[in-house]
Design a protein around this motif. Structure first.
Motif, short mmCIF file in Angstrom:
data_model
loop_
_atom_site.label_atom_id
_atom_site.label_comp_id
_atom_site.label_asym_id
_atom_site.label_seq_id
_atom_site.Cartn_x
_atom_site.Cartn_y
_atom_site.Cartn_z
N PRO A 135 0.80 -1.24 0.00
CA PRO A 135 0.00 0.00 0.00
C PRO A 135 0.83 1.28 0.00
O PRO A 135 0.37 2.30 -0.49
CB PRO A 135 -0.83 -0.13 1.29
N VAL A 136 2.05 1.22 0.54
CA VAL A 136 2.88 2.41 0.59
C VAL A 136 3.22 2.90 -0.82
O VAL A 136 3.57 4.08 -1.00
CB VAL A 136 4.17 2.13 1.39
N ARG A 137 3.08 2.06 -1.83
CA ARG A 137 3.40 2.44 -3.20
C ARG A 137 2.19 2.87 -4.01
O ARG A 137 2.33 3.33 -5.15
CB ARG A 137 4.10 1.26 -3.92
N TRP A 138 1.00 2.75 -3.45
CA TRP A 138 -0.19 2.99 -4.24
C TRP A 138 -0.34 4.46 -4.66
O TRP A 138 -0.70 4.74 -5.81
CB TRP A 138 -1.44 2.55 -3.48
N ALA A 139 -0.09 5.38 -3.75
CA ALA A 139 -0.28 6.80 -4.08
C ALA A 139 0.68 7.24 -5.19
O ALA A 139 0.28 7.91 -6.15
CB ALA A 139 -0.09 7.66 -2.84
N ALA A 140 1.95 6.86 -5.07
CA ALA A 140 2.93 7.24 -6.09
C ALA A 140 2.58 6.61 -7.44
O ALA A 140 2.69 7.25 -8.49
CB ALA A 140 4.33 6.83 -5.66
N THR A 141 2.14 5.34 -7.40
CA THR A 141 1.78 4.67 -8.65
C THR A 141 0.57 5.33 -9.28
O THR A 141 0.50 5.49 -10.51
CB THR A 141 1.51 3.18 -8.39
N ALA A 142 -0.40 5.71 -8.46
CA ALA A 142 -1.58 6.40 -8.99
C ALA A 142 -1.17 7.70 -9.68
O ALA A 142 -1.68 8.04 -10.76
CB ALA A 142 -2.57 6.69 -7.87
N GLY A 143 -0.23 8.43 -9.08
CA GLY A 143 0.26 9.65 -9.72
C GLY A 143 0.95 9.36 -11.03
O GLY A 143 0.79 10.10 -12.01
N ASP A 144 1.70 8.27 -11.07
CA ASP A 144 2.38 7.88 -12.31
C ASP A 144 1.36 7.49 -13.39
O ASP A 144 1.56 7.78 -14.57
CB ASP A 144 3.33 6.72 -12.05
N ILE A 145 0.30 6.79 -12.98
CA ILE A 145 -0.73 6.40 -13.95
C ILE A 145 -1.40 7.64 -14.53
O ILE A 145 -1.63 7.73 -15.75
CB ILE A 145 -1.76 5.47 -13.28
N ALA A 146 -1.73 8.60 -13.68
CA ALA A 146 -2.35 9.83 -14.16
C ALA A 146 -1.41 10.58 -15.11
O ALA A 146 -1.84 11.09 -16.15
CB ALA A 146 -2.74 10.71 -12.98
N ALA A 147 -0.12 10.63 -14.75
CA ALA A 147 0.84 11.30 -15.62
C ALA A 147 1.02 10.55 -16.94
O ALA A 147 1.22 11.16 -17.99
CB ALA A 147 2.18 11.43 -14.91
N SER A 148 0.92 9.23 -16.89
CA SER A 148 1.01 8.43 -18.13
C SER A 148 -0.20 8.65 -19.01
O SER A 148 -0.09 8.71 -20.24
CB SER A 148 1.14 6.94 -17.77
N ALA A 149 -1.37 8.76 -18.39
CA ALA A 149 -2.60 8.97 -19.17
C ALA A 149 -2.58 10.30 -19.90
O ALA A 149 -3.19 10.44 -20.97
CB ALA A 149 -3.81 8.91 -18.24
N THR A 150 -1.87 11.27 -19.35
CA THR A 150 -1.78 12.59 -19.98
C THR A 150 -0.44 12.79 -20.70
O THR A 150 -0.13 13.89 -21.14
CB THR A 150 -1.96 13.69 -18.92
N TYR A 151 0.34 11.73 -20.79
CA TYR A 151 1.61 11.72 -21.52
C TYR A 151 2.59 12.79 -21.03
O TYR A 151 3.24 13.48 -21.80
CB TYR A 151 1.36 11.85 -23.02
N LEU A 152 2.69 12.90 -19.71
CA LEU A 152 3.65 13.80 -19.09
C LEU A 152 4.58 13.07 -18.13
O LEU A 152 5.35 13.68 -17.41
CB LEU A 152 2.91 14.92 -18.33
N VAL A 202 4.51 1.77 -14.33
CA VAL A 202 4.29 2.43 -15.63
C VAL A 202 5.49 3.28 -16.03
O VAL A 202 5.36 4.20 -16.82
CB VAL A 202 3.00 3.29 -15.60
N GLN A 203 6.65 2.95 -15.50
CA GLN A 203 7.84 3.71 -15.82
C GLN A 203 8.13 3.70 -17.31
O GLN A 203 8.65 4.68 -17.86
CB GLN A 203 9.03 3.14 -15.05
N THR A 210 -5.97 5.56 -5.37
CA THR A 210 -5.76 6.37 -4.17
C THR A 210 -6.86 6.15 -3.15
O THR A 210 -6.61 6.16 -1.94
CB THR A 210 -5.68 7.87 -4.52
N ARG A 211 -8.08 5.92 -3.62
CA ARG A 211 -9.19 5.69 -2.70
C ARG A 211 -9.07 4.35 -2.00
O ARG A 211 -9.63 4.15 -0.92
CB ARG A 211 -10.52 5.76 -3.44
N ALA A 212 -8.32 3.44 -2.59
CA ALA A 212 -8.18 2.10 -2.00
C ALA A 212 -7.12 2.05 -0.91
O ALA A 212 -7.02 1.04 -0.21
CB ALA A 212 -7.83 1.09 -3.10
#
Length: 701
Positions: free
Chosen positions: A113-130, A152-153, A402-404
């Motif tokens: 769970p400690v990695r979920w927030a960072a991964t969620a941010g990476d997913i959002a950044a990947s979805a917007t190609y940034l 999603v690196q 993030t909600r999870a």
């Protein structure tokens, strides 16, 4: 680390003929590129430089996209931007949404769970190609240096290409418009549009290459990910498309030699490069120019031996799947590692091979049908709606991740080290336990529990040499104490602030990432001379021994530095000896200036990240404990040796309150001890203040 967007179709003759053919050899070249990336990520030792598959994809994309744009402009006289972007959307976004959604599910199912927030941010950044810019920022963030790779690196290269797809057509339109306006005003012809575009491309490509060479040497972390250091690679592909009418005249024999040379260059880079290679920079020229050679050879004919090999059915099959295969393989590798531990090369190869299944399904059921849907091709607005939906799906997946994130109880009583008695080794509270009623910091926020020097902007980065100082405690006091060193020193700021406040000290901090207090040249994590550390130490020593010198210097730091002399890295033993000598030189200079000196022994160094373990095993905390002897061995004894050889220095050893018994607990007194494998949480460090104050008793008067 690559991407495969674009259609393998390009003019095989001057564009105004309207002739085009399918480039099967490019489809096979895609297979080579994705194969290199997959083999590298699987850990196969024979392709230690398999990351160059990314560069192969960049050149292919620059070539194909530019060819498509030129063909439309030269056939119709214009470029319909809406249709161009709609094609990119149909080609890329639906499959991306599927994989990002699946990655979010795998994250919640398998990752701590400690990695979920960072991964969620990476997913959002990947979805917007940034995401490439986000990852570049992480490489210069010392607090994120030890973070495990994101699921999603690999989307970083997709982001680079999407940014190219967005800007390049606009630039082409602007250049052609300016060229037409100029020729109309002058009333006569001039350079052809292709020559003008080549000049404009050179104005981008040459500075990008120069910047890539410079930044790869000075800041290799960001250089690897950012668009400006990669644009030249796409530009090389675009230059081939712009020069295609001339390059088609290449003789068959020359084309054969060129194709073999190109494949050889790619193979050489894949076999000889490794993680220590400065990249991209000038080293990227080998795979980039090799790819350019293969593509150029195929402009004349694909009936060369290399062309026929690349055009075989298996190569074309993998090439057709390369986009989906690239999307799927990395999240599955991360998921498998989370489930089964570190993978062997054989296991890694098994995972990337298995990724063929979801890749084929995604290609057949999502990618190809939407890409070729006539209703979407004839109505760009519908394609934009599909793209918006795909992006919304990925962003929703990030939000739900993030909600999870679980909520943890906060303890009403959290004494930390204060729970330990005078002899921690015999204290029952010092032994690891499986369960505590509650703990602080919240397990998912443990990595963020840092000393205030970070948030206050007082901890210098690895790239800069300027002295940054913050003051704590009694700011008006004439009794000045300086905390000096790297991040292992910075972690003591919360405890020393408590001591300073109670004793009327002014605490000044002088800390820098991965740079201890010593007079010796060391190398950085990339194997390059750490010049900013040397410069920082020179200025710092002047500060600590000058007219405004402090009364007391407290220092500590890591012992893991590698020393370089005459540009060469020293071996383990010699490096340790020179590091100890460098510590003694700086410490001796401080004492000669009449400044008292105290050294805190380096804290133990764990083999795994306890923050991840705690968030994953809150009711089995003993699984997160590690043998004390192993942790002390990793922390090293160079510092202790330097103290013994110099003599007359107080060595403060608080490790008995950090690893009190034969094992290092993850939690003591309801407080999480470790922020990562080798740094204390600020909360636990603060609870060590009474013990630290007792050790500093000789300096309190």
């Amino acid at each position: 680390m690559a991407t495969v967007a674009g259609s393998a179709v390009l003019s095989s003759a001057p564009a105004d003929t309207g002739q085009s053919r399918f480039r099967a050899d490019i489809e096979g070249l895609r297979a080579v590129a994705v194969g290199l990336v997959l083999a590298y990520h699987a850990g196969l030792p024979l392709v230690s430089g398999g990351f160059v598959g990314v560069d192969v994809f960049f050149v292919i994309s620059g070539f194909l996209i530019t060819g498509l744009i030129l063909r439309e402009i030269e056939t119709t006289g214009r470029l319909r931007l809406a249709r161009f972007y709609a094609r990119r959307i149909r080609r890329l976004l639906p499959a991306t949404a599927v994989v990002l959604g699946a990655t979010a599910a795998l994250t919640v199912a398998l990752l701590p769970p400690v990695r979920w927030a960072a991964t969620a941010g990476d997913i959002a950044a990947s979805a917007t190609y940034l995401v490439n810019w986000r990852l570049a920022g992480d490489t210069v963030d010392y607090l994120a240096a030890d973070a495990p790779p994101s699921p999603v690196q690999h989307f970083w290269s997709l982001a680079v290409e999407e940014q190219f797809y967005l800007a390049w057509p606009l630039l082409i339109i602007a250049v052609i418009w300016a060229h037409r306006r100029h020729t109309t005003r002058r009333g006569r012809g001039g350079c052809s549009p292709r020559r003008v575009l080549l000049a404009a491309l050179a104005a981008i490509t040459v500075p990008s290459l120069a910047w890539s060479i410079h930044l790869s040497a000075t800041a290799p972390g960001p250089a690897y990910f950012i668009t400006t250091t990669r644009a030249w690679e796409l530009g090389i592909g675009a230059a081939i498309a712009l020069s295609a009418t001339r390059l088609t005249r290449l003789p068959h024999a020359a084309a054969t030699v060129l194709a073999w040379t190109g494949l050889g260059a790619i193979a050489t880079a894949a076999i000889t490069y490794n993680a220590t290679t400065t990249f991209p920079g000038h080293t990227a020229l080998l795979p980039v120019l090799g790819t350019a050679a293969v593509i150029t050879a195929g402009l004349t004919t694909t009936h060369t031996t290399p062309g026929r090999l690349l055009s075989t059915t298996p190569m074309r099959f993998i090439g057709a799947l390369s986009y989906s295969l690239y999307l799927w393989h990395w999240p599955l590798l991360i998921a498998a590692t989370a489930a089964f531990g570190e993978l062997t090369p054989a296991q890694g190869l098994g995972v990337v091979t298995a990724s063929l299944v979801p890749a084929w399904l995604t290609h057949r059921l999502v990618e190809a049908p939407i890409h070729h849907a006539r209703a979407l091709a004839t109505h760009p607005a519908r394609a934009f709606a599909v793209g918006a939906t795909a992006t919304a799906i990925a962003l929703t997946a990030a939000f739900l991740t993030t909600r999870a994130i679980p909520d943890y109880d906060t303890p009403t009583h959290a004494p930390g080290a204060a729970a330990l008695g005078p002899d921690p080794a015999t204290d029952p509270d010092a032994r690891p336990v499986d369960h505590v009623t509650a703990m602080t910091p919240d397990p998912v926020h443990v990595p963020d529990d840092n000393a205030d020097v970070y948030a206050d902007g007082c901890h210098q980065s690895q790239t800069d040499a300027e002295i940054l100082m913050c003051a704590y405690g009694d700011l008006d006091s004439d009794r000045v104490v300086a905390l000096v060193g790297d991040s292992h020193a910075a972690q003591w700021q919360p405890a020393l602030e408590e001591v300073a406040s109670r004793n009327g000290w002014r605490l000044e901090t002088y800390t820098k990432s991965a740079c201890g207090f010593f007079s010796v040249d060391v190398i950085n994590a990339d194997g390059a001379p750490y010049t900013s550390c040397t410069e920082w130490n020179d200025v710092l020593l002047d500060e600590l021994t000058g007219p405004d010198r402090p009364d007391l210097v407290i220092t500590t730091g890591s012992n893991s530095y590698r020393v370089a002399e005459d540009g060469h890295e020293l071996g383990d033993d010699e490096s340790s000896q020179r590091l100890a000598a460098g510590m003694r030189d700086s410490w001796h200079a401080v004492r000669d200036a009449g400044v008292d000196l105290a050294v805190i022994r380096n804290t133990p160094w764990l083999g795994n990240d306890p923050a991840e373990c705690i968030s994953e095993n809150p009711d089995r905390l003993t699984t997160c404990a590690e043998p004390t002897d192993d942790a002390l061995d990793r922390s090293g004894d160079t510092q202790v040796l330097a103290v013994q050889e110099l003599g007359g220095i107080d060595l403060i050893d608080l490790n008995e309150a950090i690893c009190p018994t034969d094992t290092c607990p993850a939690v003591i007194g309801n407080v999480v001890v470790w922020r990562d494998s080798h740094h204390l949480t600020a909360t636990y460090a603060r609870t060590l203040a009474p013990r630290l104050e007792e050790s500093l008793a000789p300096f309190l008067s």
